[in-house]
Design an enzyme around this catalytic site. Structure first.
Site, PDB file in Angstrom:
ATOM      1  N   CYS A 199       5.089   9.133  -0.059  1.00  0.00           N
ATOM      2  CA  CYS A 199       3.762   9.657  -0.200  1.00  0.00           C
ATOM      3  C   CYS A 199       3.717  10.564  -1.131  1.00  0.00           C
ATOM      4  O   CYS A 199       4.161  11.617  -1.258  1.00  0.00           O
ATOM      5  CB  CYS A 199       3.364  10.278   1.300  1.00  0.00           C
ATOM      6  SG  CYS A 199       1.562  11.013   1.373  1.00  0.00           S
ATOM      7  N   ARG A 219       0.808  -1.081   0.195  1.00  0.00           N
ATOM      8  CA  ARG A 219      -0.060   0.038   0.013  1.00  0.00           C
ATOM      9  C   ARG A 219       0.808   1.428  -0.175  1.00  0.00           C
ATOM     10  O   ARG A 219       0.933   1.895  -0.727  1.00  0.00           O
ATOM     11  CB  ARG A 219      -0.990  -0.237   1.212  1.00  0.00           C
ATOM     12  CG  ARG A 219      -2.011   0.977   1.283  1.00  0.00           C
ATOM     13  CD  ARG A 219      -1.613   2.377   1.639  1.00  0.00           C
ATOM     14  NE  ARG A 219      -1.064   2.550   2.808  1.00  0.00           N
ATOM     15  CZ  ARG A 219      -0.643   3.526   3.475  1.00  0.00           C
ATOM     16  NH1 ARG A 219      -0.444   4.729   2.585  1.00  0.00           N
ATOM     17  NH2 ARG A 219       0.051   3.648   4.447  1.00  0.00           N
TER      18      ARG A 219
END
Ligand code: HMG
Ligand code: MG
Length: 339
Positions: free
Chosen positions: A278, A48
């Site tokens: 991110c 993820r």
């Protein structure tokens, strides 16, 4: 006895990854430290948090194999994907296709948990429709990152999570609460400890069963980690409910992890092969690599349930899929050609 990793051989692959079976994995001598926990639960975030940041889309069958291999390597918690808006994170837009491919994994690996990220009720509906058994919401300790990552103020984001956590609990699904930017924010600079503790307590008050404290841009140093954990303990939060999530931007992730372990933390997030970052936080580099973490933990005599050999083989395989070497130091030492 410590065995030195073998030198590169003719079995090296085109992307500089050696054939796993041709490598003798040296392991460190275990020297336990009584001040540390005897067992650590690794919350694997590579599929993820790692893949959400890849420039190219990874085919769904490769993702499924990655997760299966991580589970087979002994990782009992593998964060599988996100039910966020597909336009915000196109890399994980195939969550609906991925979930059915994972459905039989917990039968093959008893105890395996496959949490998914959920930002709002729409995401929860999608996750529950695909039989998710664990979810995670993700808040920000700073205003700017909340707006960039969730298109909401930090307070509005908390209100968005409230029905998510409540409805998940009614469905018997536990929610982890991530808190990002706990030590520094690329737009706002250092983040006051009181602000971090306030948002952390609010996530727990919503009903999150676990709080993962994220150093999203990797600026923390060990003294800050100890101080923040002491702050949460003083605020009445049992240390068992806290996990840590470090990024290695300044090479501090392992030192910060050790500081957290000394404070009693026993759940550590990490990403196989050091994948990650991110998409909505500039200067967020890779997560702490799971292999580097396992090397340290096993060296300290701490049980993880992870087979390091199988894990390194998995990250070597994934590096081939991505066409670039893993940034993990342990993977490099054990599999990649030295320059
Ligand atoms: P928004 O644009 O404000 O959404 O995005 P909205 O609520 O206004 O809805 C707009 C449209 O999107 C609607 O469709 C919704 O149905 C749809 P329309 O009615 O116009 O046709 N929609 C959705 N569709 C599918 N799935 C959904 C969904 N929600 C709304 N879940 C939103 C708000 C939160 C959705 C967006 O900002 C978002 O998806 N953000 C996610 C960003 C992200 O995933 N970032 C990376 C994860 S965080 C992280 O990496 C940090 C962490 O790893 C720890 C660390 O390292 O610190 C956890
Ligand atoms: Mg991360």
């Amino acid at each position: 006895m410590t065995t030195a990793p073998t030198a590169p051989t003719s079995s090296d692959g085109p992307s500089g990854v050696r054939d796993p079976d041709a490598v003798d994995l040296g392991l460190p001598d275990a020297v336990p430290d009584p001040a540390l926990p005897t067992r650590v639960r690794i919350h694997e975030v590579g599929p993820r948090d790692g893949l959400q940041n890849e420039k190219s889309a990874v085919p769904v069958e490769v993702k499924a194999e990655f997760i299966e291999r991580l589970a087979a390597a002994g990782l009992a918690t593998v964060e599988a994907t996100s039910f966020v808006h597909p336009k915000w994170v196109p890399q994980l837009a195939d969550a609906e296709e991925l979930m059915p491919r994972l459905a039989r994994l917990p039968e093959r690996h008893p105890g395996l948990r496959l949490p998914v990220l959920v930002p709002n009720e729409r995401g929860l509906d999608r996750a529950l429709a695909h039989h998710a058994t664990d979810i995670a919401v993700f808040a920000s300790a700073t205003e700017t990152f909340a707006r960039r990552n969730l298109n909401r103020s930090a307070d509005e984001a908390m209100e968005m999570f409230r029905p998510v956590v409540g409805r998940a609990a009614e469905a018997g699904v536990p929610t982890r609460g991530y808190l990002s930017m706990c030590f520094g924010d690329p737009w706002e600079g250092p983040v006051p400890q009181s602000q971090v503790i306030d948002f952390g307590l609010r996530l727990l008050d919503l009903g999150c069963t676990e709080l993962s404290l994220g150093d999203t841009i990797g600026v923390a140093t060990p003294g800050q980690v100890t101080a923040l954990l002491q702050g949460f303990t003083r605020a009445g939060v049992p240390i068992e409910r806290i996990a840590v999530h470090f990024h290695d931007t300044y090479g501090q992730a392992l030192a910060n992890t050790l500081a957290a372990l000394r404070s009693g933390v026993s759940t550590v997030d990490a990403s196989a092969g050091g994948l990650g970052g991110c998409p909505y936080a500039k200067s967020a580099t890779g997560n702490l690599a799971t292999e580097d973490l396992v090397w340290m933990l096993h060296g300290l005599g701490i049980e993880t349930g992870v087979d390091l050999r199988a894990l390194v083989a998995t990250s070597g395989w994934m590096a081939r899929q991505l066409g670039r070497p893993s940034p993990s130091r342990a993977v490099q030492a054990l599999f990649h050609q030295s320059a």
